[in-house]
Design a protein around this motif. Structure first.
Motif, short mmCIF file in Angstrom:
data_model
loop_
_atom_site.label_atom_id
_atom_site.label_comp_id
_atom_site.label_asym_id
_atom_site.label_seq_id
_atom_site.Cartn_x
_atom_site.Cartn_y
_atom_site.Cartn_z
N PRO A 48 0.81 -1.23 0.00
CA PRO A 48 0.00 0.00 0.00
C PRO A 48 0.84 1.27 0.00
CG PRO A 48 -0.88 -1.59 1.56
CD PRO A 48 0.45 -2.12 1.12
N ALA A 49 1.94 1.27 0.76
CA ALA A 49 2.80 2.45 0.79
C ALA A 49 3.46 2.68 -0.55
CB ALA A 49 3.87 2.29 1.89
N ALA A 50 3.92 1.60 -1.19
CA ALA A 50 4.56 1.74 -2.49
C ALA A 50 3.56 2.22 -3.54
CB ALA A 50 5.16 0.40 -2.91
N VAL A 51 2.36 1.64 -3.53
CA VAL A 51 1.32 2.06 -4.49
C VAL A 51 0.93 3.50 -4.24
CG1 VAL A 51 -1.07 1.69 -5.20
CG2 VAL A 51 0.44 -0.28 -4.83
N ALA A 52 0.79 3.87 -2.96
CA ALA A 52 0.41 5.24 -2.62
C ALA A 52 1.43 6.24 -3.14
CB ALA A 52 0.25 5.39 -1.10
N SER A 53 2.70 5.92 -3.00
CA SER A 53 3.74 6.85 -3.45
C SER A 53 3.76 6.95 -4.96
CB SER A 53 5.11 6.41 -2.92
OG SER A 53 5.48 5.16 -3.48
N ILE A 54 3.52 5.81 -5.63
CA ILE A 54 3.58 5.80 -7.09
C ILE A 54 2.42 6.57 -7.70
CG2 ILE A 54 3.43 4.29 -9.12
CD1 ILE A 54 5.02 2.21 -7.49
N VAL A 55 1.23 6.43 -7.14
CA VAL A 55 0.06 7.12 -7.71
C VAL A 55 -0.14 8.51 -7.11
CG1 VAL A 55 -1.07 4.93 -8.18
CG2 VAL A 55 -1.58 6.14 -6.06
N GLY A 56 0.70 8.85 -6.13
CA GLY A 56 0.64 10.21 -5.59
C GLY A 56 -0.22 10.37 -4.36
N LEU A 57 -0.78 9.27 -3.84
CA LEU A 57 -1.62 9.40 -2.65
C LEU A 57 -0.81 9.81 -1.43
CD1 LEU A 57 -4.04 6.35 -2.97
CD2 LEU A 57 -4.49 8.74 -3.50
N ALA A 58 0.47 9.47 -1.43
CA ALA A 58 1.30 9.85 -0.29
C ALA A 58 1.40 11.36 -0.17
CB ALA A 58 2.70 9.25 -0.44
N ALA A 59 1.26 12.06 -1.31
CA ALA A 59 1.28 13.52 -1.28
C ALA A 59 0.13 14.06 -0.44
CB ALA A 59 1.22 14.08 -2.69
N LEU A 60 -1.00 13.33 -0.45
CA LEU A 60 -2.15 13.73 0.36
C LEU A 60 -1.80 13.69 1.84
CD1 LEU A 60 -5.15 14.39 0.75
CD2 LEU A 60 -5.62 11.94 0.67
N LEU A 61 -1.11 12.63 2.24
CA LEU A 61 -0.70 12.53 3.64
C LEU A 61 0.27 13.65 4.01
CD1 LEU A 61 -0.08 8.68 4.01
CD2 LEU A 61 -2.04 10.00 4.81
N HIS A 62 1.06 14.05 3.02
CA HIS A 62 2.05 15.09 3.28
C HIS A 62 1.41 16.46 3.40
CE1 HIS A 62 6.09 16.70 3.39
NE2 HIS A 62 5.80 17.55 2.45
N THR A 63 0.32 16.69 2.67
CA THR A 63 -0.32 18.00 2.65
C THR A 63 -1.52 18.08 3.58
OG1 THR A 63 -1.66 17.34 0.74
CG2 THR A 63 0.43 18.47 0.30
N SER A 64 -2.12 16.94 3.89
CA SER A 64 -3.31 16.93 4.75
C SER A 64 -2.92 16.48 6.15
CB SER A 64 -4.38 16.01 4.18
OG SER A 64 -5.44 15.85 5.11
#
Length: 202
Positions: A48-64
């Protein structure tokens, strides 16, 4: 650049984080086969972490801040639960010749949850993987997927080694019950420390 990625990944994987501590505790408690299940679970928890970073969902965690805090405190609660379970459950890590069998699926599921409920893992991949992508690559997504797969494979192999070491030390511990008592306290304290560390992260 790939050699740099391998060396950096090896250092990251070798560091004694949540997955390492969990795999060691399972190997010491239930033997090598159970530690394999723990290693599989911790490795799958990376997806999940790898997929999140690849599709950009990790950016949401960084900004939200809210999204990060919600996942973070779920992870904190789970780590504290692991520490409490080791200390309070008399059967937890009760090493003896006759092992109390725990299903491999249950062991693997716990490993998955430990990584899924750690938002810092997604942020790590978001910051880590792009550094090793060539600016001239024609398909950066495929390159990111490849690097994530290599990282997961490396994680699995290293965790197997940790689990084998713990299982090998198991016979020594069986003959010395007082050693196990202190090991339980160390594992519980480590899970508590990791939970506290995650709780104060921003």
């Amino acid at each position: 650049m790939f050699i740099e990625f391998l060396l950096t990944s090896l250092v990251v994987v070798l560091l004694p984080g949540t997955g390492v501590i969990y795999t060691l505790s399972v190997g010491l408690d239930k033997g090598f086969n159970a530690s394999v299940a723990a290693a599989i679970g911790c490795t799958l928890g990376i997806i999940p972490a790898a997929v999140a970073s690849i599709v950009g969902l990790a950016a949401l965690l960084h900004t939200s801040a809210l999204a990060f805090q919600v996942i973070k405190f779920l992870g904190v609660a789970y780590l504290f639960y692991m520490a409490w379970k080791i200390l309070r459950d008399d059967r937890a890590m009760d090493v003896s010749e006759s092992r109390i069998q725990t299903g491999s699926v249950r062991i693997a599921t716990t490993g998955i949850l430990l990584n899924v409920l750690n938002p810092k893992l997604s942020l790590f991949f978001l910051a880590f993987l792009p550094q090793f992508i060539s600016p001239t690559t024609s398909d950066p997504t495929a390159s990111l997927i490849g690097l994530a797969a290599v990282f997961m494979a490396m994680t699995f192999v290293v965790f197997l080694i940790y689990g084998a070491f713990a299982a090998y030390a198991r016979d020594y511990v069986i003959r010395r019950p007082s050693v196990m008592k202190w090991i339980k306290r160390c594992f519980a304290g480590t899970f508590g420390f990791l939970g506290a560390k995650l709780a104060v992260s921003n």
